[in-house]
Design a protein around this motif. Structure first.
Motif, PDB file in Angstrom:
ATOM      1  N   ALA A 155       4.658  -6.055   2.676  1.00 54.44           N
ATOM      2  CA  ALA A 155       3.351  -5.741   3.249  1.00 54.44           C
ATOM      3  C   ALA A 155       2.404  -5.207   2.178  1.00 54.44           C
ATOM      4  O   ALA A 155       1.214  -5.560   2.154  1.00 54.44           O
ATOM      5  CB  ALA A 155       3.501  -4.729   4.382  1.00 54.44           C
ATOM      6  N   LEU A 156       2.931  -4.377   1.292  1.00 56.35           N
ATOM      7  CA  LEU A 156       2.111  -3.792   0.223  1.00 56.35           C
ATOM      8  C   LEU A 156       1.581  -4.867  -0.723  1.00 56.35           C
ATOM      9  O   LEU A 156       0.412  -4.855  -1.106  1.00 56.35           O
ATOM     10  CB  LEU A 156       2.919  -2.747  -0.550  1.00 56.35           C
ATOM     11  CG  LEU A 156       2.183  -2.020  -1.672  1.00 56.35           C
ATOM     12  CD1 LEU A 156       0.960  -1.286  -1.133  1.00 56.35           C
ATOM     13  CD2 LEU A 156       3.145  -1.045  -2.362  1.00 56.35           C
ATOM     14  N   ILE A 157       2.430  -5.806  -1.084  1.00 58.03           N
ATOM     15  CA  ILE A 157       2.010  -6.899  -1.968  1.00 58.03           C
ATOM     16  C   ILE A 157       0.876  -7.694  -1.310  1.00 58.03           C
ATOM     17  O   ILE A 157      -0.134  -8.007  -1.957  1.00 58.03           O
ATOM     18  CB  ILE A 157       3.211  -7.810  -2.317  1.00 58.03           C
ATOM     19  CG1 ILE A 157       4.174  -7.069  -3.245  1.00 58.03           C
ATOM     20  CG2 ILE A 157       2.749  -9.123  -2.940  1.00 58.03           C
ATOM     21  CD1 ILE A 157       5.528  -7.732  -3.400  1.00 58.03           C
ATOM     22  N   ALA A 158       1.016  -7.992  -0.035  1.00 61.22           N
ATOM     23  CA  ALA A 158      -0.023  -8.752   0.677  1.00 61.22           C
ATOM     24  C   ALA A 158      -1.315  -7.941   0.796  1.00 61.22           C
ATOM     25  O   ALA A 158      -2.408  -8.471   0.573  1.00 61.22           O
ATOM     26  CB  ALA A 158       0.486  -9.161   2.061  1.00 61.22           C
ATOM     27  N   ALA A 159      -1.202  -6.666   1.124  1.00 61.21           N
ATOM     28  CA  ALA A 159      -2.384  -5.813   1.248  1.00 61.21           C
ATOM     29  C   ALA A 159      -3.106  -5.691  -0.097  1.00 61.21           C
ATOM     30  O   ALA A 159      -4.339  -5.745  -0.156  1.00 61.21           O
ATOM     31  CB  ALA A 159      -1.992  -4.430   1.771  1.00 61.21           C
ATOM     32  N   ASN A 160      -2.316  -5.560  -1.152  1.00 58.85           N
ATOM     33  CA  ASN A 160      -2.883  -5.461  -2.501  1.00 58.85           C
ATOM     34  C   ASN A 160      -3.612  -6.757  -2.863  1.00 58.85           C
ATOM     35  O   ASN A 160      -4.736  -6.732  -3.366  1.00 58.85           O
ATOM     36  CB  ASN A 160      -1.757  -5.153  -3.492  1.00 58.85           C
ATOM     37  CG  ASN A 160      -2.274  -4.795  -4.857  1.00 58.85           C
ATOM     38  OD1 ASN A 160      -3.042  -5.539  -5.449  1.00 58.85           O
ATOM     39  ND2 ASN A 160      -1.845  -3.650  -5.338  1.00 58.85           N
ATOM     40  N   LEU A 162      -4.963  -8.917  -0.917  1.00 57.04           N
ATOM     41  CA  LEU A 162      -6.166  -9.091  -0.109  1.00 57.04           C
ATOM     42  C   LEU A 162      -7.188  -7.974  -0.309  1.00 57.04           C
ATOM     43  O   LEU A 162      -8.285  -8.028   0.243  1.00 57.04           O
ATOM     44  CB  LEU A 162      -5.791  -9.177   1.374  1.00 57.04           C
ATOM     45  CG  LEU A 162      -4.952 -10.380   1.772  1.00 57.04           C
ATOM     46  CD1 LEU A 162      -4.496 -10.259   3.219  1.00 57.04           C
ATOM     47  CD2 LEU A 162      -5.730 -11.670   1.573  1.00 57.04           C
ATOM     48  N   GLY A 163      -6.806  -6.952  -1.085  1.00 58.20           N
ATOM     49  CA  GLY A 163      -7.716  -5.831  -1.325  1.00 58.20           C
ATOM     50  C   GLY A 163      -7.950  -4.971  -0.093  1.00 58.20           C
ATOM     51  O   GLY A 163      -9.025  -4.391   0.074  1.00 58.20           O
TER      52      GLY A 163
END
Length: 194
Positions: A155-160, A162-163
């Motif tokens: 989730a963190l990788i995806a959030a990062n 997408l900003g």
């Protein structure tokens, strides 16, 4: 008739407002009246919308979580794959949440994983992140810390990527909390300082 359809739609809208402002008892009552109005007309989409709001409201009322789960399961029965995925997602989230609250982690994991897969299938990246975090929470509560860490990192990788700073902050906080409770203070500080 037009009048009763209008009444049902108005009640669905009112119930959604009540859900949004956390007036869950009022939301449940308005949803029930909307459902009954739509049921008289056999207006399926209206019935589903009413059922969705009712299950959402009841899930937030401690004494009604079992009833909320029953309505969410009923909602899943009516949703058709690829047609009403948003309603399906809401039902899956309710079932994940209610089962997590009740400590039924096997069911909570099953529904949580389905919610993540549904979001990924429809490429709903923001909702995927939210559902990954929810799924990670279920795993963490079930004592599956390593598995939850893997999900949070995904989730963190995806959030990062997408900003999404708010989501990143939430995930950093969760990771810091986990590492701190495991007495891995250096790792916890790394996530707090990020």
């Amino acid at each position: 008739s037009f009048g009763s359809e209008f009444e049902g739609q108005l009640l669905v809208n009112v119930s959604k407002i009540y859900v949004d402002i956390h007036e869950n008892e009022k939301a449940a009552k308005a949803s029930l009246r909307a459902y009954q109005s739509f049921e008289k007309q056999n207006h399926v989409f209206g019935m589903l919308s009413s059922l969705t709001n009712m299950a959402s409201a009841l899930a937030k009322l401690n004494d009604y979580s079992d009833v909320a789960a029953q309505y969410a399961l009923k909602l899943l029965e009516y949703t058709k794959p690829g047609v009403s995925f948003n309603l399906e997602l809401i039902a899956l989230n309710i079932l994940t949440s209610v089962n997590r609250q009740n400590g039924n982690f096997v069911e909570a994991k099953k529904f949580g994983q389905k919610a993540v897969m549904l979001c990924q299938h429809y490429k709903l990246e923001n909702k995927t992140i939210l559902n990954l975090v929810n799924y990670g929470n279920v795993l963490r509560d079930a004592g599956e810390i390593n598995e939850s860490l893997a999900v949070y990192h995904e989730a963190l990788i995806a959030a990062n990527r997408l900003g999404l700073i708010k989501d990143e902050s939430r995930i950093y906080w969760i990771l810091a909390e986990i590492y701190s409770s495991n007495e891995e203070y250096i790792k916890a500080i790394e996530y707090i300082d990020t």
